[in-house]
Scaffold this motif. Structure first.
Motif, mmCIF file in Angstrom:
data_model
loop_
_atom_site.group_PDB
_atom_site.id
_atom_site.type_symbol
_atom_site.label_atom_id
_atom_site.label_comp_id
_atom_site.label_asym_id
_atom_site.label_seq_id
_atom_site.Cartn_x
_atom_site.Cartn_y
_atom_site.Cartn_z
ATOM 1 N N VAL A 2 0.833 -1.188 0.000
ATOM 2 C CA VAL A 2 0.000 0.000 0.000
ATOM 3 C C VAL A 2 0.875 1.248 0.000
ATOM 4 O O VAL A 2 1.954 1.281 0.595
ATOM 5 C CB VAL A 2 -0.929 -0.025 1.241
ATOM 6 N N GLN A 3 0.422 2.306 -0.706
ATOM 7 C CA GLN A 3 1.107 3.591 -0.725
ATOM 8 C C GLN A 3 0.465 4.503 0.307
ATOM 9 O O GLN A 3 -0.764 4.562 0.410
ATOM 10 C CB GLN A 3 1.003 4.229 -2.119
ATOM 11 N N LEU A 4 1.296 5.234 1.070
ATOM 12 C CA LEU A 4 0.799 6.040 2.180
ATOM 13 C C LEU A 4 1.241 7.491 2.055
ATOM 14 O O LEU A 4 2.377 7.761 1.640
ATOM 15 C CB LEU A 4 1.314 5.477 3.512
ATOM 16 N N CYS A 22 -3.546 10.011 7.306
ATOM 17 C CA CYS A 22 -2.708 9.145 6.473
ATOM 18 C C CYS A 22 -3.623 8.532 5.422
ATOM 19 O O CYS A 22 -4.454 7.675 5.739
ATOM 20 C CB CYS A 22 -2.055 8.069 7.314
ATOM 21 N N ALA A 23 -3.462 8.995 4.198
ATOM 22 C CA ALA A 23 -4.272 8.493 3.095
ATOM 23 C C ALA A 23 -3.556 7.337 2.419
ATOM 24 O O ALA A 23 -2.356 7.418 2.142
ATOM 25 C CB ALA A 23 -4.537 9.601 2.094
ATOM 26 N N ALA A 24 -4.295 6.282 2.150
ATOM 27 C CA ALA A 24 -3.712 5.087 1.560
ATOM 28 C C ALA A 24 -4.306 4.806 0.195
ATOM 29 O O ALA A 24 -5.476 5.088 -0.064
ATOM 30 C CB ALA A 24 -3.934 3.886 2.472
ATOM 31 N N SER A 25 -3.502 4.242 -0.658
ATOM 32 C CA SER A 25 -3.985 3.799 -1.959
ATOM 33 C C SER A 25 -4.182 2.299 -1.917
ATOM 34 O O SER A 25 -3.592 1.608 -1.082
ATOM 35 C CB SER A 25 -2.975 4.143 -3.050
ATOM 36 N N GLY A 26 -5.010 1.784 -2.795
ATOM 37 C CA GLY A 26 -5.187 0.350 -2.840
ATOM 38 C C GLY A 26 -6.477 -0.106 -2.217
ATOM 39 O O GLY A 26 -6.891 0.393 -1.177
ATOM 40 N N THR A 91 7.349 17.114 19.554
ATOM 41 C CA THR A 91 7.923 17.605 18.303
ATOM 42 C C THR A 91 8.711 16.504 17.609
ATOM 43 O O THR A 91 9.608 15.897 18.198
ATOM 44 C CB THR A 91 8.846 18.807 18.577
ATOM 45 N N ALA A 92 8.349 16.229 16.363
ATOM 46 C CA ALA A 92 8.983 15.140 15.605
ATOM 47 C C ALA A 92 8.396 15.091 14.205
ATOM 48 O O ALA A 92 7.399 15.753 13.905
ATOM 49 C CB ALA A 92 8.760 13.797 16.302
ATOM 50 N N LEU A 93 9.018 14.274 13.387
ATOM 51 C CA LEU A 93 8.458 13.915 12.082
ATOM 52 C C LEU A 93 7.596 12.677 12.313
ATOM 53 O O LEU A 93 8.087 11.684 12.854
ATOM 54 C CB LEU A 93 9.588 13.634 11.104
ATOM 55 N N TYR A 94 6.345 12.771 11.954
ATOM 56 C CA TYR A 94 5.394 11.687 12.199
ATOM 57 C C TYR A 94 5.171 10.881 10.914
ATOM 58 O O TYR A 94 4.878 11.456 9.862
ATOM 59 C CB TYR A 94 4.067 12.244 12.705
ATOM 60 N N TYR A 95 5.291 9.574 11.037
ATOM 61 C CA TYR A 95 5.141 8.661 9.901
ATOM 62 C C TYR A 95 3.954 7.721 10.139
ATOM 63 O O TYR A 95 3.729 7.270 11.271
ATOM 64 C CB TYR A 95 6.376 7.784 9.744
ATOM 65 N N TRP A 116 5.637 2.576 4.349
ATOM 66 C CA TRP A 116 5.814 3.808 5.106
ATOM 67 C C TRP A 116 5.469 5.019 4.248
ATOM 68 O O TRP A 116 5.707 5.014 3.036
ATOM 69 C CB TRP A 116 7.272 3.944 5.574
ATOM 70 N N GLY A 117 4.964 6.062 4.890
ATOM 71 C CA GLY A 117 4.780 7.335 4.222
ATOM 72 C C GLY A 117 6.039 8.167 4.323
ATOM 73 O O GLY A 117 7.055 7.731 4.886
ATOM 74 N N GLN A 118 5.973 9.396 3.769
ATOM 75 C CA GLN A 118 7.130 10.290 3.756
ATOM 76 C C GLN A 118 7.276 11.062 5.062
ATOM 77 O O GLN A 118 8.341 11.615 5.332
ATOM 78 C CB GLN A 118 6.980 11.290 2.601
ATOM 79 N N GLY A 119 6.207 11.158 5.834
ATOM 80 C CA GLY A 119 6.268 11.870 7.106
ATOM 81 C C GLY A 119 5.669 13.260 7.031
ATOM 82 O O GLY A 119 5.667 13.894 5.969
ATOM 83 N N THR A 120 5.167 13.738 8.151
ATOM 84 C CA THR A 120 4.659 15.101 8.281
ATOM 85 C C THR A 120 5.200 15.678 9.582
ATOM 86 O O THR A 120 5.191 15.011 10.619
ATOM 87 C CB THR A 120 3.120 15.136 8.240
#
Length: 126
Positions: A2-4, A22-26, A91-95, A116-120
Motif C-alpha cells: 500500500v502507498q501512504l 494518512c491516506a492510503a492507496s489500494g 515535536t517530531a516527524l510523524y510517519y 511507510w509514508g514520507q512523514g509530516t
C-alpha cells in the motif's frame, strides 16, 4: 504493497491540538493494520499508536496515552491521529506505516512494518 501519504502536521503551541491524516492507496486498505511512529532529530524512530484492521485494537505508547487518539475510516482509506494537550517533547516527524497481519508483540517495532509514508512535521512551541 500500500502507498501512504501523511498530512496535517504544522506548528502549534503547547497545549494545542492537531489531527494527522494518512491516506492510503489500494483496495485492500481495510485489511492492513496501521500505525503511527515519530522521529525527533538525533533520536530513534519510536512507536506512537497502532490500529487493527477493524479498529477494535488500539495500543498506545505510554507517553501519548490519554492525549492521542488513533482511528481509521476504511471507507475513505484513511487513518487519523488526533493529538491533544501537545507538549514540546511531541515535536517530531510523524510517519504512518502499514503491514499485513496484526504484528502482536512486534506492534511497536518499526522493522515489522513494510509500507511507510514520507512523514509530516509536527512542531510544538513553548
Amino acid at each position: 504493497q500500500v502507498q501512504l501519504l501523511e498530512s496535517g502536521g504544522g506548528l502549534v503551541q503547547v497545549g494545542g491540538s492537531l489531527r494527522l491524516s494518512c491516506a492510503a492507496s489500494g483496495s485492500t486498505f481495510s485489511s492492513y493494520p496501521m500505525a503511527w511512529f515519530r522521529q525527533a532529530p538525533g533520536k530513534e524512530r519510536e512507536f506512537v499508536a497502532a490500529v487493527s484492521w477493524g479498529g477494535g485494537s488500539t495500543p498506545y505508547a505510554d507517553s501519548v496515552k490519554g492525549r492521542f487518539t488513533i482511528s481509521r475510516d476504511n471507507a475513505k482509506y484513511t487513518m487519523y491521529l488526533q493529538m491533544n494537550s501537545l507538549k514540546p517533547e511531541d515535536t517530531a516527524l510523524y510517519y504512518c506505516a502499514a503491514r499485513s497481519g496484526w504484528p502482536g508483540t512486534l506492534v511497536s517495532v518499526p522493522s515489522s512494518y513494510r509500507s511507510w509514508g514520507q512523514g509530516t512535521q509536527v512542531t510544538v512551541s513553548s
